[in-house]
Design a protein around this motif. Structure first.
Motif, PDB file in Angstrom:
ATOM      1  N   LEU A  72       0.826  -1.206   0.000  1.00 60.34           N
ATOM      2  CA  LEU A  72       0.000   0.000   0.000  1.00 60.34           C
ATOM      3  C   LEU A  72       0.863   1.260   0.000  1.00 60.34           C
ATOM      4  O   LEU A  72       0.362   2.357   0.270  1.00 60.34           O
ATOM      5  N   GLN A  73       2.135   1.135  -0.303  1.00 62.09           N
ATOM      6  CA  GLN A  73       3.033   2.280  -0.237  1.00 62.09           C
ATOM      7  C   GLN A  73       2.792   3.279  -1.369  1.00 62.09           C
ATOM      8  O   GLN A  73       2.206   2.950  -2.395  1.00 62.09           O
ATOM      9  N   ASN A  74       3.266   4.498  -1.124  1.00 62.43           N
ATOM     10  CA  ASN A  74       3.220   5.570  -2.119  1.00 62.43           C
ATOM     11  C   ASN A  74       1.792   5.870  -2.586  1.00 62.43           C
ATOM     12  O   ASN A  74       1.500   5.923  -3.775  1.00 62.43           O
ATOM     13  N   ASN A  75       0.895   6.089  -1.615  1.00 67.00           N
ATOM     14  CA  ASN A  75      -0.479   6.494  -1.913  1.00 67.00           C
ATOM     15  C   ASN A  75      -0.778   7.809  -1.198  1.00 67.00           C
ATOM     16  O   ASN A  75       0.148   8.522  -0.786  1.00 67.00           O
ATOM     17  N   SER A  76      -2.041   8.138  -1.054  1.00 65.83           N
ATOM     18  CA  SER A  76      -2.437   9.403  -0.422  1.00 65.83           C
ATOM     19  C   SER A  76      -3.233   9.170   0.856  1.00 65.83           C
ATOM     20  O   SER A  76      -4.076   9.988   1.240  1.00 65.83           O
ATOM     21  N   MET A  77      -2.987   8.083   1.526  1.00 65.89           N
ATOM     22  CA  MET A  77      -3.728   7.735   2.730  1.00 65.89           C
ATOM     23  C   MET A  77      -3.211   8.518   3.933  1.00 65.89           C
ATOM     24  O   MET A  77      -2.005   8.625   4.140  1.00 65.89           O
ATOM     25  N   THR A  78      -4.136   9.044   4.709  1.00 61.59           N
ATOM     26  CA  THR A  78      -3.780   9.784   5.917  1.00 61.59           C
ATOM     27  C   THR A  78      -4.114   9.005   7.185  1.00 61.59           C
ATOM     28  O   THR A  78      -3.553   9.269   8.254  1.00 61.59           O
ATOM     29  N   THR A  79      -5.018   8.043   7.081  1.00 62.92           N
ATOM     30  CA  THR A  79      -5.381   7.223   8.225  1.00 62.92           C
ATOM     31  C   THR A  79      -5.946   5.901   7.723  1.00 62.92           C
ATOM     32  O   THR A  79      -6.104   5.698   6.509  1.00 62.92           O
ATOM     33  N   VAL A  80      -6.240   4.997   8.640  1.00 63.78           N
ATOM     34  CA  VAL A  80      -6.808   3.682   8.303  1.00 63.78           C
ATOM     35  C   VAL A  80      -8.034   3.475   9.172  1.00 63.78           C
ATOM     36  O   VAL A  80      -7.967   3.660  10.400  1.00 63.78           O
ATOM     37  N   ARG A  81      -9.136   3.109   8.555  1.00 62.16           N
ATOM     38  CA  ARG A  81     -10.365   2.895   9.323  1.00 62.16           C
ATOM     39  C   ARG A  81     -10.190   1.700  10.251  1.00 62.16           C
ATOM     40  O   ARG A  81      -9.499   0.725   9.936  1.00 62.16           O
ATOM     41  N   VAL A  96       3.271  -0.065   4.099  1.00 59.37           N
ATOM     42  CA  VAL A  96       2.371   1.093   4.074  1.00 59.37           C
ATOM     43  C   VAL A  96       3.164   2.399   4.128  1.00 59.37           C
ATOM     44  O   VAL A  96       2.634   3.442   4.529  1.00 59.37           O
ATOM     45  N   SER A  97       4.410   2.363   3.738  1.00 61.24           N
ATOM     46  CA  SER A  97       5.267   3.543   3.809  1.00 61.24           C
ATOM     47  C   SER A  97       4.917   4.554   2.721  1.00 61.24           C
ATOM     48  O   SER A  97       4.132   4.275   1.804  1.00 61.24           O
ATOM     49  N   ASP A  98       5.515   5.737   2.840  1.00 57.38           N
ATOM     50  CA  ASP A  98       5.355   6.804   1.831  1.00 57.38           C
ATOM     51  C   ASP A  98       3.900   7.208   1.623  1.00 57.38           C
ATOM     52  O   ASP A  98       3.427   7.351   0.496  1.00 57.38           O
ATOM     53  N   ASN A  99       3.191   7.354   2.729  1.00 54.29           N
ATOM     54  CA  ASN A  99       1.847   7.918   2.723  1.00 54.29           C
ATOM     55  C   ASN A  99       1.837   9.131   3.657  1.00 54.29           C
ATOM     56  O   ASN A  99       2.581   9.155   4.650  1.00 54.29           O
TER      57      ASN A  99
END
Length: 215
Positions: A72-81, A96-99
């Motif tokens: 899931l790396q290099n996306n625009s996620m700010t949090t996880v539900r 999940v890095s680079d978010n």
């Protein structure tokens, strides 16, 4: 001619079976794989490699239960539900890095989940916001550094807190009243003993005088 008519359908069976198998595989693959991701079977491992990296995702999509490797790396996620990863019981690798993670109290689910999963997975999670936590590793943040954490506590947890506080307060009050009662009873016993002593003193002196005179 009759022989050829019988042979042709027999030649179609393998091709038809292969086509049906391919269609079924495609349907199953499409059903369990998020549209924004690429899924690959891992063969003997009996699971999926789910690659959702660099897709501009703002949230974690619904993932196959049999996911073993998740990117899931290099996306625009700010949090996880909350609960996004709870069904991934076979997961072995995750990135999940680079978010642009927003490290406030809403990030607690991801923090706790990654801590339980592996140290290497949380080591590369760096906060982008708020300004007080910018560029800080998520793994190093404590509860004091996460703003407004009380808002994320479930109502049941808050109910337990107030119940426990009431019980503690009641116990303290009982201890104080018990201590006061013991002190009062000791003082009362002392007063009764002293009164009895002074009441008996004249009789005791008279008895001693009579013994002295008789000698």
């Amino acid at each position: 001619m009759a022989h050829k008519m019988v042979a042709c359908p027999l030649l179609w069976i393998p091709a038809t079976a292969g086509f049906v198998t391919l269609m079924l595989f495609s349907l199953v693959h499409a059903e369990i794989c998020p549209l924004s991701c690429t899924c690959k079977p891992l063969g003997e491992m009996k699971g999926w490699l789910v690659d959702c990296s660099s897709k501009g995702l703002k949230e974690v999509p619904d993932l196959p239960v049999s996911t073993r490797k998740l990117y899931l790396q290099n996306n625009s996620m700010t949090t996880v539900r909350t609960g996004a990863f709870d069904n991934l019981h076979n997961l072995e690798e995750m990135n999940v890095s680079d978010n642009p993670w927003n490290c406030d109290c809403d990030i607690l689910y991801l923090k706790f989940w990654l801590q339980d999963f592996s140290e290497s997975s949380i080591a590369n999670v760096i906060c982008a916001t708020p300004a007080s936590n910018e560029r800080k590793p998520l793994s190093q943040l404590t509860g004091n550094e996460l703003d407004n954490c009380w808002k994320s506590l479930p109502i049941k947890c808050l109910n337990f807190f107030w119940r426990d506080l009431a019980l503690i307060t009641f116990a303290v009050v009982v201890l104080i009243l018990t201590s006061c009662a013991l002190r009062f009873s000791k003082r009362l016993a002392y007063q009764v003993t002293t009164r009895d002593y002074y009441s008996a003193a004249p009789l005791l002196r008279k008895h001693n005088l009579e013994n002295y005179m008789s000698q």
